[in-house]
Design a protein around this motif. Sequence first.
Motif, PDB file in Angstrom:
ATOM      1  N   LYS A  53      37.467  35.732  40.772  1.00 17.24           N
ATOM      2  CA  LYS A  53      38.029  36.287  42.009  1.00 17.24           C
ATOM      3  C   LYS A  53      36.984  37.108  42.764  1.00 17.24           C
ATOM      4  CE  LYS A  53      41.564  35.813  43.336  1.00 17.24           C
ATOM      5  NZ  LYS A  53      42.057  34.820  44.325  1.00 17.24           N
ATOM      6  N   ASP A 103      34.809  34.580  44.503  1.00 17.76           N
ATOM      7  CA  ASP A 103      35.570  33.970  45.592  1.00 17.76           C
ATOM      8  C   ASP A 103      35.560  34.846  46.835  1.00 17.76           C
ATOM      9  OD1 ASP A 103      37.411  32.411  47.052  1.00 17.76           O
ATOM     10  OD2 ASP A 103      39.119  33.463  46.151  1.00 17.76           O
ATOM     11  N   ILE A 104      35.895  36.116  46.672  1.00 16.61           N
ATOM     12  CA  ILE A 104      35.987  37.031  47.804  1.00 16.61           C
ATOM     13  C   ILE A 104      34.600  37.370  48.349  1.00 16.61           C
ATOM     14  CG2 ILE A 104      36.714  39.346  48.511  1.00 16.61           C
ATOM     15  CD1 ILE A 104      38.962  39.026  46.377  1.00 16.61           C
ATOM     16  N   GLN A 118      33.428  34.519  50.506  1.00 21.46           N
ATOM     17  CA  GLN A 118      34.080  34.500  51.812  1.00 21.46           C
ATOM     18  C   GLN A 118      33.502  35.584  52.711  1.00 21.46           C
ATOM     19  OE1 GLN A 118      38.391  34.579  51.723  1.00 21.46           O
ATOM     20  NE2 GLN A 118      38.566  34.843  53.935  1.00 21.46           N
ATOM     21  N   ILE A 168      34.433  45.133  44.401  1.00 19.30           N
ATOM     22  CA  ILE A 168      35.653  44.587  45.004  1.00 19.30           C
ATOM     23  C   ILE A 168      36.840  45.048  44.168  1.00 19.30           C
ATOM     24  CG2 ILE A 168      36.933  42.505  45.637  1.00 19.30           C
ATOM     25  CD1 ILE A 168      34.273  41.097  46.052  1.00 19.30           C
ATOM     26  N   ARG A 213      43.840  34.726  54.312  1.00 15.77           N
ATOM     27  CA  ARG A 213      43.133  35.976  54.070  1.00 15.77           C
ATOM     28  C   ARG A 213      42.271  36.301  55.279  1.00 15.77           C
ATOM     29  NH1 ARG A 213      40.853  34.934  47.989  1.00 15.77           N
ATOM     30  NH2 ARG A 213      39.087  34.197  49.235  1.00 15.77           N
ATOM     31  N   MET A 218      40.389  43.334  52.936  1.00 22.68           N
ATOM     32  CA  MET A 218      40.792  41.944  53.122  1.00 22.68           C
ATOM     33  C   MET A 218      42.313  41.932  52.992  1.00 22.68           C
ATOM     34  SD  MET A 218      39.937  38.491  50.938  1.00 22.68           S
ATOM     35  CE  MET A 218      38.343  38.117  51.674  1.00 22.68           C
ATOM     36  N   TYR A 232      42.714  43.252  49.174  1.00 21.01           N
ATOM     37  CA  TYR A 232      41.486  43.598  48.460  1.00 21.01           C
ATOM     38  C   TYR A 232      40.695  44.614  49.261  1.00 21.01           C
ATOM     39  CZ  TYR A 232      42.632  39.284  45.984  1.00 21.01           C
ATOM     40  OH  TYR A 232      43.288  38.319  45.274  1.00 21.01           O
TER      41      TYR A 232
END
Length: 215
Positions: free
Chosen positions: A14, A17-18, A21, A39, A77, A156, A211
């Motif tokens: 995760k 992933d974030i 992005q 994060i 998101r 986010m 997030y």
Amino acid sequence: MAPGIIEIPTTHPKFTDIANQFQTKWLHTNVPFKPAKHIYFVLISATSEADYAAYRAKVEQEGNFVQRGRPEGNENRRFHGTTRQCTLGDPGNTQLCSNQTCGLCGIIRTSFDLKFYKGKTGWGRFGCGLYTSATSSKSESYTTNKTPSPYKAMLMAKVVVGRGYKMTQDDTTRTAAPAGYHSVLGEPDTAGSLNYDELVVYDNDAIRPAYLIVY
């Protein structure tokens, strides 16, 4: 624990992933990119989560997005920049502050609220709504530290986009999406007023902080 934040290990999928992005959506070439260092998962109350889920289910019932291969309610998101009065998210600090003017802690504590419309910018391009962007570097321009820190912090959010109405020109008196739509999609256009995208929703339950990215 809720409301609050829990750090996501850098080795967790995760986090990757974030962070990806955040990086791929940093589109401003005149603003140096700073990678995500920490994060956090944002914890919200069960009631707040239930209200959001109910709104998402309502929008899904109206739009049947899952049948078309999209997430329920066309959930997406998006990034949001705000004022940080404290150092929440800096290494070792996961405690929300009590400063009433701290936009970051306020959003994490009680989510987004239309009553604070124009509190950061003094106006809204598409009227009285809650604004986010798919472009992390755009949200960076709204991210402000009031306490000295080597880091900055950006939220986010998860947003129920539903059926989005595309707009390229300002409409500052708007208080809702057009009939039959759930949100406004501000899109860049050579003849329009936007250089980068905006997503606007007009219902408090259409959006929740998800997030916290510290970079």
